[in-house]
Enzyme design. Structure first.
Site, PDB file in Angstrom:
ATOM      1  N   SER A 124      12.582  12.522   2.437  1.00  0.00           N
ATOM      2  CA  SER A 124      12.491  11.074   2.237  1.00  0.00           C
ATOM      3  C   SER A 124      12.941  10.714   0.827  1.00  0.00           C
ATOM      4  O   SER A 124      12.723  11.485  -0.124  1.00  0.00           O
ATOM      5  CB  SER A 124      11.034  10.662   2.420  1.00  0.00           C
ATOM      6  OG  SER A 124      10.828   9.354   1.950  1.00  0.00           O
ATOM      7  N   TYR A 148       1.983  12.471   0.139  1.00  0.00           N
ATOM      8  CA  TYR A 148       3.032  12.515   1.181  1.00  0.00           C
ATOM      9  C   TYR A 148       4.364  12.929   0.562  1.00  0.00           C
ATOM     10  O   TYR A 148       5.032  13.865   1.021  1.00  0.00           O
ATOM     11  CB  TYR A 148       3.154  11.152   1.877  1.00  0.00           C
ATOM     12  CG  TYR A 148       4.419  11.021   2.694  1.00  0.00           C
ATOM     13  CD1 TYR A 148       4.593  11.764   3.865  1.00  0.00           C
ATOM     14  CD2 TYR A 148       5.460  10.174   2.295  1.00  0.00           C
ATOM     15  CE1 TYR A 148       5.765  11.665   4.611  1.00  0.00           C
ATOM     16  CE2 TYR A 148       6.635  10.070   3.031  1.00  0.00           C
ATOM     17  CZ  TYR A 148       6.779  10.819   4.189  1.00  0.00           C
ATOM     18  OH  TYR A 148       7.950  10.722   4.916  1.00  0.00           O
ATOM     19  N   LYS A 152       6.747  16.506   0.902  1.00  0.00           N
ATOM     20  CA  LYS A 152       8.182  16.581   1.229  1.00  0.00           C
ATOM     21  C   LYS A 152       8.929  17.396   0.173  1.00  0.00           C
ATOM     22  O   LYS A 152       9.780  18.225   0.488  1.00  0.00           O
ATOM     23  CB  LYS A 152       8.779  15.174   1.315  1.00  0.00           C
ATOM     24  CG  LYS A 152       8.288  14.372   2.518  1.00  0.00           C
ATOM     25  CD  LYS A 152       8.821  14.964   3.809  1.00  0.00           C
ATOM     26  CE  LYS A 152       8.325  14.229   5.041  1.00  0.00           C
ATOM     27  NZ  LYS A 152       8.660  14.918   6.293  1.00  0.00           N
TER      28      LYS A 152
HETATM   29  P1  NAD Z   1       6.786   9.737  13.942  1.00  0.00           P
HETATM   30  O1  NAD Z   1       5.354   9.812  13.578  1.00  0.00           O
HETATM   31  O2  NAD Z   1       7.235   8.673  14.893  1.00  0.00           O
HETATM   32  O3  NAD Z   1       7.271  11.153  14.509  1.00  0.00           O
HETATM   33  C1  NAD Z   1       6.694  12.372  14.115  1.00  0.00           C
HETATM   34  C2  NAD Z   1       6.398  13.157  15.387  1.00  0.00           C
HETATM   35  O4  NAD Z   1       5.825  14.411  15.037  1.00  0.00           O
HETATM   36  C3  NAD Z   1       5.410  12.454  16.302  1.00  0.00           C
HETATM   37  O5  NAD Z   1       5.894  12.491  17.622  1.00  0.00           O
HETATM   38  C4  NAD Z   1       4.119  13.264  16.149  1.00  0.00           C
HETATM   39  O6  NAD Z   1       3.335  13.231  17.329  1.00  0.00           O
HETATM   40  C5  NAD Z   1       4.675  14.641  15.838  1.00  0.00           C
HETATM   41  N1  NAD Z   1       3.793  15.514  15.041  1.00  0.00           N
HETATM   42  C6  NAD Z   1       3.119  15.210  13.906  1.00  0.00           C
HETATM   43  N2  NAD Z   1       2.478  16.289  13.435  1.00  0.00           N
HETATM   44  C7  NAD Z   1       2.769  17.311  14.298  1.00  0.00           C
HETATM   45  C8  NAD Z   1       2.415  18.678  14.355  1.00  0.00           C
HETATM   46  N3  NAD Z   1       1.625  19.247  13.424  1.00  0.00           N
HETATM   47  N4  NAD Z   1       2.898  19.432  15.372  1.00  0.00           N
HETATM   48  C9  NAD Z   1       3.700  18.886  16.329  1.00  0.00           C
HETATM   49  N5  NAD Z   1       4.051  17.589  16.322  1.00  0.00           N
HETATM   50  C10 NAD Z   1       3.602  16.821  15.321  1.00  0.00           C
HETATM   51  O7  NAD Z   1       7.621   9.630  12.587  1.00  0.00           O
HETATM   52  P2  NAD Z   1       9.151   9.319  12.345  1.00  0.00           P
HETATM   53  O8  NAD Z   1       9.241   7.988  11.705  1.00  0.00           O
HETATM   54  O9  NAD Z   1       9.944   9.598  13.555  1.00  0.00           O
HETATM   55  O10 NAD Z   1       9.452  10.388  11.206  1.00  0.00           O
HETATM   56  C11 NAD Z   1       9.975  11.675  11.513  1.00  0.00           C
HETATM   57  C12 NAD Z   1      10.058  12.483  10.242  1.00  0.00           C
HETATM   58  O11 NAD Z   1      10.858  11.768   9.284  1.00  0.00           O
HETATM   59  C13 NAD Z   1       8.711  12.716   9.542  1.00  0.00           C
HETATM   60  O12 NAD Z   1       8.718  14.024   9.017  1.00  0.00           O
HETATM   61  C14 NAD Z   1       8.694  11.689   8.424  1.00  0.00           C
HETATM   62  O13 NAD Z   1       7.912  12.108   7.349  1.00  0.00           O
HETATM   63  C15 NAD Z   1      10.164  11.625   8.051  1.00  0.00           C
HETATM   64  N6  NAD Z   1      10.529  10.345   7.434  1.00  0.00           N
HETATM   65  C16 NAD Z   1      10.280   9.177   8.101  1.00  0.00           C
HETATM   66  C17 NAD Z   1      10.605   7.958   7.503  1.00  0.00           C
HETATM   67  C18 NAD Z   1      10.306   6.663   8.192  1.00  0.00           C
HETATM   68  O14 NAD Z   1      10.336   5.621   7.539  1.00  0.00           O
HETATM   69  N7  NAD Z   1      10.060   6.622   9.485  1.00  0.00           N
HETATM   70  C19 NAD Z   1      11.204   7.937   6.220  1.00  0.00           C
HETATM   71  C20 NAD Z   1      11.469   9.155   5.584  1.00  0.00           C
HETATM   72  C21 NAD Z   1      11.131  10.357   6.209  1.00  0.00           C
HETATM   73  C1  UD1 Z   2       7.247   2.968   2.403  1.00  0.00           C
HETATM   74  C2  UD1 Z   2       6.566   4.098   1.681  1.00  0.00           C
HETATM   75  C3  UD1 Z   2       7.593   5.199   1.457  1.00  0.00           C
HETATM   76  C4  UD1 Z   2       8.196   5.652   2.781  1.00  0.00           C
HETATM   77  C5  UD1 Z   2       8.817   4.442   3.480  1.00  0.00           C
HETATM   78  C6  UD1 Z   2       9.303   4.830   4.851  1.00  0.00           C
HETATM   79  C7  UD1 Z   2       4.765   3.043   0.360  1.00  0.00           C
HETATM   80  C8  UD1 Z   2       4.284   2.697  -1.008  1.00  0.00           C
HETATM   81  N1  UD1 Z   2       5.997   3.624   0.426  1.00  0.00           N
HETATM   82  O1  UD1 Z   2       8.270   2.555   1.548  1.00  0.00           O
HETATM   83  O2  UD1 Z   2       7.026   6.306   0.798  1.00  0.00           O
HETATM   84  O3  UD1 Z   2       9.199   6.639   2.577  1.00  0.00           O
HETATM   85  O4  UD1 Z   2       7.815   3.420   3.620  1.00  0.00           O
HETATM   86  O5  UD1 Z   2      10.145   3.866   5.379  1.00  0.00           O
HETATM   87  O6  UD1 Z   2       4.073   2.852   1.356  1.00  0.00           O
HETATM   88  N2  UD1 Z   2       6.630  -5.338   2.509  1.00  0.00           N
HETATM   89  C9  UD1 Z   2       6.054  -6.589   2.548  1.00  0.00           C
HETATM   90  N3  UD1 Z   2       5.111  -6.833   3.504  1.00  0.00           N
HETATM   91  C10 UD1 Z   2       4.727  -5.896   4.429  1.00  0.00           C
HETATM   92  C11 UD1 Z   2       5.334  -4.621   4.379  1.00  0.00           C
HETATM   93  C12 UD1 Z   2       6.276  -4.368   3.388  1.00  0.00           C
HETATM   94  O7  UD1 Z   2       6.369  -7.459   1.754  1.00  0.00           O
HETATM   95  O8  UD1 Z   2       3.853  -6.168   5.273  1.00  0.00           O
HETATM   96  C13 UD1 Z   2       7.670  -5.074   1.482  1.00  0.00           C
HETATM   97  C14 UD1 Z   2       7.327  -3.943   0.515  1.00  0.00           C
HETATM   98  O9  UD1 Z   2       6.610  -4.425  -0.584  1.00  0.00           O
HETATM   99  C15 UD1 Z   2       8.739  -3.427   0.166  1.00  0.00           C
HETATM  100  C16 UD1 Z   2       9.558  -3.681   1.444  1.00  0.00           C
HETATM  101  O10 UD1 Z   2       8.835  -4.678   2.177  1.00  0.00           O
HETATM  102  O11 UD1 Z   2       9.289  -4.194  -0.874  1.00  0.00           O
HETATM  103  C17 UD1 Z   2       9.704  -2.459   2.313  1.00  0.00           C
HETATM  104  O12 UD1 Z   2       8.411  -1.908   2.569  1.00  0.00           O
HETATM  105  P1  UD1 Z   2       8.183  -0.668   3.560  1.00  0.00           P
HETATM  106  O13 UD1 Z   2       8.851  -0.948   4.859  1.00  0.00           O
HETATM  107  O14 UD1 Z   2       6.729  -0.360   3.573  1.00  0.00           O
HETATM  108  O15 UD1 Z   2       9.001   0.516   2.901  1.00  0.00           O
HETATM  109  P2  UD1 Z   2       8.891   1.158   1.423  1.00  0.00           P
HETATM  110  O16 UD1 Z   2       8.064   0.340   0.526  1.00  0.00           O
HETATM  111  O17 UD1 Z   2      10.273   1.445   0.964  1.00  0.00           O
END
Ligand code: NAD
Ligand code: UD1
Length: 336
Positions: A124, A148, A152
């Site tokens: 991330s 978190y 990573k």
């Molecule tokens: P998500 O929660 O929708 O998907 C994660 C999946 O992993 C889920 O299906 C959950 O049931 C499964 N899981 C969790 N722990 C597990 C375990 N110990 N064993 C087996 N399965 C397990 O999340 P996502 O948004 O699809 O994110 C996927 C990956 O990308 C994660 O590692 C997350 O940290 C990373 N990531 C997500 C975002 C985001 O904004 N969504 C941003 C940066 C990185």
């Molecule tokens: C958040 C996480 C980041 C993670 C990312 C995944 C925090 C502090 N950071 O980041 O670690 O990798 O999600 O996508 O939680 N906002 C509002 N109102 C809301 C929600 C968000 O104004 O109800 C604003 C936030 O202040 C920010 C922007 O929208 O400026 C995006 O927020 P968000 O979607 O939570 O993402 P990140 O802050 O980038």
């Protein structure tokens, strides 16, 4: 290729699975469904007309993950499984380290036992912390501000050490802000409880599940005072994984790659784009800043283009219209 997808039922995993099947890869999904629904997988089957195996299980369970890997003999693993809530990670940090770090260690051990040498990992942009300069490139110093983000970073380091043992490949993708849904509206992001992230919250306001959006601060040093992020369409993110897994199969060592568009959008710009997509107003009010938030960040996405031949093709309007399609077709997510 035969690809094991951990966390394949989740938001990003399900979209990636769909793309991999469409590109004729063979897939096995391992997921404990702690944050997802098996229905997402049924819908991927329906959309692709392709079948694949699913094993319900936890990546931390070495004997079970080893047995799955031994039977499936994957050529590559895409490792999505993990926990992802920043706020929760500060309350139960050990749980986060257990899932994210121990989960990866078990997976790598199981891969080593059968000689599986390629992995793509979900990292991330949160590993960068406060920007020293923008856009963040992959050489920016790393200073994650919460457990978190540190989980990573630790996994990134473990993967580099693993890949350095020879003949192995780890592609570490640093995602920026994934949003949107598949164009069909059949799969999408389905957060449990109150959404932490902006686009799911806006979607739930638009569909009538929540009264109004709270904009966390309008006094940042940005063009309109609200936070700026690099939102990336989840389908662009999915295609980056298809490119990354092919890259991994043909390279040795570890590579860290940003996956973003390189373009920032403010909270109010997202609200406006969503209103246009949904054809209705999204009520909002200004609230205090959220602790730990950064004013602005976005990616230097040139390495992805250079190494993977990948760049994002969807716009903010595409992200909002697909998010709205998913939310309006499935007002309660995968729950009927
Ligand atoms: P998500 O929660 O929708 O998907 C994660 C999946 O992993 C889920 O299906 C959950 O049931 C499964 N899981 C969790 N722990 C597990 C375990 N110990 N064993 C087996 N399965 C397990 O999340 P996502 O948004 O699809 O994110 C996927 C990956 O990308 C994660 O590692 C997350 O940290 C990373 N990531 C997500 C975002 C985001 O904004 N969504 C941003 C940066 C990185
Ligand atoms: C958040 C996480 C980041 C993670 C990312 C995944 C925090 C502090 N950071 O980041 O670690 O990798 O999600 O996508 O939680 N906002 C509002 N109102 C809301 C929600 C968000 O104004 O109800 C604003 C936030 O202040 C920010 C922007 O929208 O400026 C995006 O927020 P968000 O979607 O939570 O993402 P990140 O802050 O980038």
């Amino acid at each position: 290729m035969r690809i094991l997808i951990t966390g394949g039922a989740g938001y990003i995993g399900s979209h990636t699975l769909l793309d991999l099947l469409s590109a004729d890869h063979e897939a096995l999904v391992v997921d404990n469904f702690s944050n997802s629904s098996p229905k997402a997988l049924d819908r991927v089957r329906e959309l692709t007309n392709r079948n694949f195996d699913v094993a319900e299980g936890d990546v931390r369970d070495l004997s079970s993950i080893s047995a799955r890997i031994e039977a499936f003999k994957p050529e590559a693993v895409i490792h999505f499984a993990g926990l992802k809530s920043v706020g929760e990670s500060t309350e139960i940090p050990l749980h986060y380290y257990d899932h994210n770090v121990n989960g990866t260690l078990a997976l790598l051990r199981a891969m080593d036992a059968v000689g599986c040498r390629n992995i793509v990992f979900s990292s991330s942009a949160t590993v960068y912390g406060d920007p020293e300069y923008l856009p963040y490139d992959e050489h920016h110093r790393l200073a994650p501000a919460n457990p978190y983000g540190r989980s990573k970073l630790f996994v990134e380091e473990i993967l580099k050490d693993w890949a350095a043992t020879g003949g192995k490949s780890a592609v570490i993708l640093r995602y920026f802000n994934p949003v949107g849904a598949h164009v069909s509206g059949r799969i999408g992001e389905d957060p449990w409880g109150v959404p932490n992230n902006l686009v799911p919250f806006v979607s739930q306001v638009a569909v009538g599940r929540r009264e109004k959006l709270h904009v966390f601060g309008n006094d940042y040093d940005t063009r309109d005072g609200t936070g700026v992020r690099d939102y990336i369409h989840v389908c662009d993110l999915a295609s980056a994984h298809v490119a990354a897994v092919s890259f991994a199969a043909n390279h040795n060592g570890a590579e860290v790659i940003n996956v973003g568009t390189g373009i920032g959008a403010s909270v109010l710009e997202v609200v406006k784009a969503f209103e246009t997509a949904a054809g209705k107003p999204v009520p909002y009010g200004i609230a205090p800043r959220r602790a730990g938030d950064i004013a602005e960040y976005y990616a230097d996405a040139s390495k992805a283009k250079r190494l993977l031949g990948w760049s994002a093709k969807y716009t903010l309007a595409d992200m909002c219209s697909s998010a709205w399609k998913w939310q309006s077709m499935n007002p309660n997510g995968y729950e009927d």
